[in-house]
Design a protein around this motif. Structure first.
Motif, PDB file in Angstrom:
ATOM      1  N   LEU A 134       0.830  -1.211   0.000  1.00 25.35           N
ATOM      2  CA  LEU A 134       0.000   0.000   0.000  1.00 25.35           C
ATOM      3  C   LEU A 134       0.865   1.262   0.000  1.00 25.35           C
ATOM      4  O   LEU A 134       0.645   2.187  -0.791  1.00 25.35           O
ATOM      5  CB  LEU A 134      -0.918  -0.003   1.226  1.00 25.35           C
ATOM      6  N   PHE A 135       1.872   1.296   0.875  1.00 23.71           N
ATOM      7  CA  PHE A 135       2.710   2.493   0.953  1.00 23.71           C
ATOM      8  C   PHE A 135       3.623   2.635  -0.268  1.00 23.71           C
ATOM      9  O   PHE A 135       4.004   3.746  -0.615  1.00 23.71           O
ATOM     10  CB  PHE A 135       3.507   2.512   2.262  1.00 23.71           C
ATOM     11  N   THR A 136       3.944   1.545  -0.917  1.00 22.21           N
ATOM     12  CA  THR A 136       4.703   1.638  -2.170  1.00 22.21           C
ATOM     13  C   THR A 136       3.854   2.307  -3.246  1.00 22.21           C
ATOM     14  O   THR A 136       4.334   3.177  -3.990  1.00 22.21           O
ATOM     15  CB  THR A 136       5.156   0.240  -2.630  1.00 22.21           C
ATOM     16  N   ILE A 137       2.590   1.921  -3.321  1.00 20.35           N
ATOM     17  CA  ILE A 137       1.686   2.561  -4.283  1.00 20.35           C
ATOM     18  C   ILE A 137       1.527   4.045  -3.949  1.00 20.35           C
ATOM     19  O   ILE A 137       1.598   4.904  -4.835  1.00 20.35           O
ATOM     20  CB  ILE A 137       0.306   1.855  -4.288  1.00 20.35           C
ATOM     21  N   ALA A 138       1.339   4.345  -2.662  1.00 15.82           N
ATOM     22  CA  ALA A 138       1.193   5.743  -2.246  1.00 15.82           C
ATOM     23  C   ALA A 138       2.453   6.536  -2.579  1.00 15.82           C
ATOM     24  O   ALA A 138       2.382   7.676  -3.041  1.00 15.82           O
ATOM     25  CB  ALA A 138       0.887   5.819  -0.760  1.00 15.82           C
ATOM     26  N   ARG A 139       3.601   5.915  -2.355  1.00 20.31           N
ATOM     27  CA  ARG A 139       4.877   6.596  -2.637  1.00 20.31           C
ATOM     28  C   ARG A 139       4.994   6.928  -4.119  1.00 20.31           C
ATOM     29  O   ARG A 139       5.396   8.034  -4.478  1.00 20.31           O
ATOM     30  CB  ARG A 139       6.043   5.718  -2.205  1.00 20.31           C
ATOM     31  N   ARG A 140       4.636   5.977  -4.974  1.00 22.16           N
ATOM     32  CA  ARG A 140       4.687   6.249  -6.415  1.00 22.16           C
ATOM     33  C   ARG A 140       3.733   7.378  -6.795  1.00 22.16           C
ATOM     34  O   ARG A 140       4.068   8.229  -7.622  1.00 22.16           O
ATOM     35  CB  ARG A 140       4.313   4.986  -7.208  1.00 22.16           C
ATOM     36  N   THR A 141       2.569   7.389  -6.183  1.00 23.13           N
ATOM     37  CA  THR A 141       1.597   8.450  -6.459  1.00 23.13           C
ATOM     38  C   THR A 141       2.154   9.802  -6.032  1.00 23.13           C
ATOM     39  O   THR A 141       2.036  10.793  -6.764  1.00 23.13           O
ATOM     40  CB  THR A 141       0.268   8.148  -5.721  1.00 23.13           C
ATOM     41  N   VAL A 142       2.775   9.854  -4.862  1.00 22.46           N
ATOM     42  CA  VAL A 142       3.356  11.109  -4.367  1.00 22.46           C
ATOM     43  C   VAL A 142       4.511  11.546  -5.268  1.00 22.46           C
ATOM     44  O   VAL A 142       4.612  12.726  -5.631  1.00 22.46           O
ATOM     45  CB  VAL A 142       3.830  10.953  -2.902  1.00 22.46           C
ATOM     46  N   VAL A 143       5.368  10.604  -5.640  1.00 19.40           N
ATOM     47  CA  VAL A 143       6.522  10.942  -6.491  1.00 19.40           C
ATOM     48  C   VAL A 143       6.042  11.493  -7.832  1.00 19.40           C
ATOM     49  O   VAL A 143       6.569  12.496  -8.321  1.00 19.40           O
ATOM     50  CB  VAL A 143       7.440   9.713  -6.686  1.00 19.40           C
ATOM     51  N   ASN A 144       5.035  10.868  -8.418  1.00 19.76           N
ATOM     52  CA  ASN A 144       4.496  11.386  -9.682  1.00 19.76           C
ATOM     53  C   ASN A 144       3.944  12.793  -9.510  1.00 19.76           C
ATOM     54  O   ASN A 144       4.175  13.662 -10.355  1.00 19.76           O
ATOM     55  CB  ASN A 144       3.399  10.461 -10.219  1.00 19.76           C
ATOM     56  N   HIS A 145       3.241  13.013  -8.414  1.00 22.51           N
ATOM     57  CA  HIS A 145       2.695  14.347  -8.151  1.00 22.51           C
ATOM     58  C   HIS A 145       3.833  15.368  -7.990  1.00 22.51           C
ATOM     59  O   HIS A 145       3.784  16.454  -8.572  1.00 22.51           O
ATOM     60  CB  HIS A 145       1.825  14.338  -6.896  1.00 22.51           C
ATOM     61  N   LEU A 146       4.834  15.019  -7.182  1.00 25.30           N
ATOM     62  CA  LEU A 146       5.947  15.960  -6.950  1.00 25.30           C
ATOM     63  C   LEU A 146       6.718  16.226  -8.239  1.00 25.30           C
ATOM     64  O   LEU A 146       7.148  17.354  -8.489  1.00 25.30           O
ATOM     65  CB  LEU A 146       6.877  15.416  -5.863  1.00 25.30           C
ATOM     66  N   ARG A 147       6.876  15.192  -9.059  1.00 27.57           N
ATOM     67  CA  ARG A 147       7.580  15.366 -10.333  1.00 27.57           C
ATOM     68  C   ARG A 147       6.841  16.389 -11.200  1.00 27.57           C
ATOM     69  O   ARG A 147       7.454  17.293 -11.755  1.00 27.57           O
ATOM     70  CB  ARG A 147       7.682  14.019 -11.042  1.00 27.57           C
ATOM     71  N   HIS A 148       5.522  16.271 -11.267  1.00 27.29           N
ATOM     72  CA  HIS A 148       4.737  17.231 -12.047  1.00 27.29           C
ATOM     73  C   HIS A 148       4.783  18.619 -11.418  1.00 27.29           C
ATOM     74  O   HIS A 148       4.852  19.626 -12.125  1.00 27.29           O
ATOM     75  CB  HIS A 148       3.284  16.760 -12.170  1.00 27.29           C
ATOM     76  N   ALA A 149       4.746  18.673 -10.102  1.00 27.51           N
ATOM     77  CA  ALA A 149       4.785  19.969  -9.413  1.00 27.51           C
ATOM     78  C   ALA A 149       6.122  20.666  -9.652  1.00 27.51           C
ATOM     79  O   ALA A 149       6.159  21.874  -9.909  1.00 27.51           O
ATOM     80  CB  ALA A 149       4.545  19.777  -7.915  1.00 27.51           C
ATOM     81  N   TYR A 150       7.225  19.909  -9.588  1.00 24.53           N
ATOM     82  CA  TYR A 150       8.543  20.518  -9.823  1.00 24.53           C
ATOM     83  C   TYR A 150       8.667  20.982 -11.271  1.00 24.53           C
ATOM     84  O   TYR A 150       9.242  22.031 -11.540  1.00 24.53           O
ATOM     85  CB  TYR A 150       9.669  19.549  -9.478  1.00 24.53           C
TER      86      TYR A 150
END
Length: 181
Positions: free
Chosen positions: A75-91
């Protein structure tokens, strides 16, 4: 975590098609998941969206989860990927609009002054993502060292060194803000 055994059984029940089991699974894991994501992105609104996106991915992937007892790291691996994708787009968006990003950063600085009652969260937000993430997973989510290593895709020894560095950095940030270490 005590919920792991319970979650394993809930996962099996979900895989067998019991809808009530998924509701129970969400009931057990939604708050820890939201706490992790909010700690990583710093915004309740964005965290709500990312957690919802994570649960959609869980629904899609749950039938293929072969080790139900490993639900929490999965579950936290999926959440981490979701957060990383979001941060990548935000940056990426920040690079396009650098001037606007400076204005937003100034707004965040004044906002953090308003949030003095939440010193630890503010301290966490001052950490780089790698250190912030390991502190949230280990201390706020109570994931064991090996589960943190699995979520982050690094050896347990790396988790230990990241934890040591993150604690030191957080201690320094808190000291700079006038709190005793």
């Amino acid at each position: 975590m005590a919920e792991n055994g319970c979650s394993g059984l809930l996962v099996v029940r979900c895989q067998l098609g019991e809808r009530e089991a998924f509701t129970e699974l969400v009931h057990v894991w939604h708050v820890p998941l939201l706490r992790y994501v909010r700690g990583m992105v710093g915004s309740q609104h964005v965290a709500d969206d990312l957690v919802q996106e994570t649960w959609v991915a869980v629904v899609r992937g749950l039938p293929r989860l072969r080790q139900p007892e490993r639900f929490a790291p999965w579950l936290f691996t999926i959440a981490r990927r979701t957060v990383v994708n979001h941060l990548r787009h935000a940056y990426a968006a920040q690079e396009v609009a650098a001037v606007e990003a400076d204005v937003v950063a100034e707004d965040n600085d004044s906002l953090s002054g308003v949030l003095d009652g939440m010193e630890i969260e503010a301290g966490l937000s001052g950490l780089p993502p790698v250190e912030r993430e390991v502190l949230i997973l280990f201390h706020l989510q109570d994931l064991p060292l090996n589960a943190c290593a699995e979520v982050l895709g690094v050896p347990p020894g790396t988790i230990k060194s990241r934890l040591h560095r993150a604690r030191r950095m957080l201690r320094n940030i808190m000291a700079e803000r006038g709190h005793e270490a």
